[in-house]
Design an enzyme around this catalytic site. Structure first.
Site, PDB file in Angstrom:
ATOM      1  N   ALA A 131       0.839  -1.031  -0.227  1.00 33.00           N
ATOM      2  CA  ALA A 131       0.148  -0.180   0.009  1.00 33.00           C
ATOM      3  C   ALA A 131       1.036   1.220  -0.089  1.00 33.00           C
ATOM      4  O   ALA A 131       1.525   1.454   0.981  1.00 33.00           O
ATOM      5  CB  ALA A 131      -0.697   0.046   1.152  1.00 33.00           C
ATOM      6  N   GLN A 242      -0.612  20.189   3.024  1.00 31.00           N
ATOM      7  CA  GLN A 242       0.743  20.571   3.513  1.00 31.00           C
ATOM      8  C   GLN A 242       1.704  19.809   2.898  1.00 31.00           C
ATOM      9  O   GLN A 242       2.789  20.228   2.455  1.00 31.00           O
ATOM     10  CB  GLN A 242       0.602  20.979   4.905  1.00 31.00           C
ATOM     11  CG  GLN A 242       1.719  21.569   5.408  1.00 31.00           C
ATOM     12  CD  GLN A 242       1.935  22.360   6.689  1.00 31.00           C
ATOM     13  OE1 GLN A 242       0.669  23.089   7.159  1.00 31.00           O
ATOM     14  NE2 GLN A 242       2.767  21.862   7.846  1.00 31.00           N
ATOM     15  N   GLU A 243       1.790  18.402   3.330  1.00 30.79           N
ATOM     16  CA  GLU A 243       2.874  17.665   2.882  1.00 30.79           C
ATOM     17  C   GLU A 243       3.240  17.688   1.463  1.00 30.79           C
ATOM     18  O   GLU A 243       4.512  17.852   1.098  1.00 30.79           O
ATOM     19  CB  GLU A 243       2.640  16.049   3.054  1.00 30.79           C
ATOM     20  CG  GLU A 243       3.718  15.136   2.787  1.00 30.79           C
ATOM     21  CD  GLU A 243       3.060  13.748   3.100  1.00 30.79           C
ATOM     22  OE1 GLU A 243       4.142  12.860   2.430  1.00 30.79           O
ATOM     23  OE2 GLU A 243       2.292  13.410   3.789  1.00 30.79           O
ATOM     24  N   GLN A 337      22.911  17.940 -18.835  1.00 27.19           N
ATOM     25  CA  GLN A 337      23.026  17.894 -20.165  1.00 27.19           C
ATOM     26  C   GLN A 337      24.154  18.967 -20.402  1.00 27.19           C
ATOM     27  O   GLN A 337      24.922  18.811 -21.154  1.00 27.19           O
ATOM     28  CB  GLN A 337      21.951  17.749 -21.036  1.00 27.19           C
ATOM     29  CG  GLN A 337      22.227  17.553 -22.456  1.00 27.19           C
ATOM     30  CD  GLN A 337      22.781  16.294 -22.850  1.00 27.19           C
ATOM     31  OE1 GLN A 337      22.538  15.300 -21.916  1.00 27.19           O
ATOM     32  NE2 GLN A 337      23.554  16.094 -23.972  1.00 27.19           N
ATOM     33  N   GLY A 341      29.956  15.844 -19.925  1.00 25.71           N
ATOM     34  CA  GLY A 341      30.464  14.605 -19.426  1.00 25.71           C
ATOM     35  C   GLY A 341      30.792  15.246 -17.782  1.00 25.71           C
ATOM     36  O   GLY A 341      30.615  14.057 -17.045  1.00 25.71           O
ATOM     37  N   GLY A 365       2.712  10.795  -2.731  1.00 20.43           N
ATOM     38  CA  GLY A 365       1.814  10.539  -3.740  1.00 20.43           C
ATOM     39  C   GLY A 365       2.313  10.726  -5.214  1.00 20.43           C
ATOM     40  O   GLY A 365       2.900  11.788  -5.393  1.00 20.43           O
ATOM     41  N   THR A 366       2.354   9.633  -5.990  1.00 19.28           N
ATOM     42  CA  THR A 366       3.118   9.833  -7.148  1.00 19.28           C
ATOM     43  C   THR A 366       2.292  10.753  -8.151  1.00 19.28           C
ATOM     44  O   THR A 366       1.220  11.027  -8.031  1.00 19.28           O
ATOM     45  CB  THR A 366       3.119   8.222  -7.873  1.00 19.28           C
ATOM     46  OG1 THR A 366       1.647   8.078  -8.198  1.00 19.28           O
ATOM     47  CG2 THR A 366       3.648   7.300  -7.054  1.00 19.28           C
TER      48      THR A 366
END
Length: 380
Positions: A131, A242-243, A337, A341, A365-366
């Site tokens: 979960a 808020q998070e 980028q 290098g 949360g994705t």
């Protein structure tokens, strides 16, 4: 554009934060990254400096000022210095609202003085192996037994998990009641049956102690219930904006820092006899990056103002969280980028930023879940 979010007292606090970060945190970064955890001594020093619990009442050792802008100042200064392991944002931004709003007077007296002094490090245990963003899927249980709750279950990806002395645990007190059966209980880390698992090895944020936690018949007194039984899911929904705003704040600051580092590099690095910043492609890339950074910051600051008025909606917090974290990811990638290098070398801060930034579109949360939250509110 000039930011108009902060007052003189916030800028004075910023100087305190900047000095503390430079003196007490930055010199130890390599040591803590190798150890996978920040020293607890840093927490105590932060507490002594007044950086922990600014929104907590003064009688408990806090700052007595419930103004999220003070949280933002510390968050921004940590990011500006490249300090991603010190878990003060979890402590201040995520956990304070639960303790301030839900704890009883007795609970506050027990927990908040140590919280503010840095003697007590806190974590919040939501995520489980099965979960993540779907909090209704949690399986950890808390069964009432007389004057105690008996907690069983497993949590993972818990920030501050190794250092934590106090953990807010999301658990099911009624397995048959769906989201109405979820409650919040506070577990002290010295309770029998409480075990820390691995300090998880991550690709970035190496000094942030992110752990597995196990609860094997952990008994806590019923007086450790935070708020009302069965109201945990509602409390989570009230505090998650808020998070998510906190994560958006850090992402906006991270993108701005990446841009500044890259501008400096492009002034100094030469190719074909001139600084690479003089090439049109470089200027166009930086112009696009600068525009995105500005747009993101303006939206975040607007969300902060709404939050200060108590009017930040769940969907607007989700918008800020997904868009600004994705923007930060794009910006850091493009800045790397432009470093060529050298951008791939860990001795350059942009490489560390690239690794540290990646998780921001995942935790709290994705991106996909944030879009789902926004999409559900659209009139379609």
């Amino acid at each position: 554009m000039r930011r108009e979010l902060f007052e003189a007292e916030h800028e004075a606090f910023r100087e305190t934060c900047r000095t503390f970060v430079a003196k007490e945190l930055v010199p130890h970064q390599q040591e803590w990254e190798a150890a996978g955890v920040v020293s607890k001594d840093a927490w105590r020093k932060a507490g002594a400096q007044g950086l922990l619990g600014t929104a907590v009442e003064e009688r408990f050792g806090g700052g007595g000022i419930d103004d999220f802008r003070f949280n933002i100042v510390l968050d921004e200064e940590l990011i500006a210095a490249g300090v991603t392991g010190f878990g003060a944002p979890v402590h201040n931004d995520i956990n304070v609202p639960y303790l301030n709003k839900l704890a009883t007077e007795e609970q506050k007296s027990r927990w908040l003085p140590g919280f503010c002094s840095g003697e007590t490090v806190t974590a919040i245990a939501m995520t489980e192996p099965e979960a993540g963003s779907d909090l209704q899927g949690i399986r950890t249980t808390a069964t009432r037994d007389g004057d105690e709750f008996v907690i069983n279950g497993q949590k993972t990806f818990i920030s501050n998990g190794i250092n934590a002395d106090l953990v807010i645990v999301v658990a099911r007190t009624d397995p048959d009641a769906g989201h109405e059966g979820i409650s919040l209980l506070v577990v002290e880390s010295d309770r029998p049956g409480f075990q820390r698992g691995r300090n998880l090895e991550k690709i970035g944020q190496k000094s942030q102690d992110t752990a597995e936690l196990f609860f094997n018949d952990v008994r806590v007194p019923a007086t450790n219930l935070l708020g009302e039984e069965g109201q945990g899911f509602i409390y989570l929904m009230q505090n998650l904006p808020q998070e998510r705003l906190s994560i958006a704040v850090a992402s906006a600051a991270g993108a701005a820092k990446a841009l500044e580092m890259t501008k400096e590099y492009c002034r100094e690095r030469t190719a074909f006899g001139r600084p690479i910043g003089k090439f049109q492609n470089t200027r166009f890339e930086l112009a696009e990056i600068a525009t995105e950074v500005e747009i993101g910051q303006v939206f975040v600051d607007r969300c902060v103002r709404e939050h200060l008025k108590g009017e930040l909606s769940i969907e607007n917090a989700a918008m800020a969280k997904w868009w600004v974290t994705e923007m930060n990811k794009r910006v850091v990638d493009r800045c790397l980028q432009l470093h060529g290098g050298y951008g791939y070398m860990l001795e350059y801060p942009i490489a560390k930023a690239f690794l540290d930034t990646r998780v921001q579109t995942i935790y709290g949360g994705t991106t996909e879940i944030m879009k789902e939250i926004v999409g559900r509110q659209l009139d379609i």
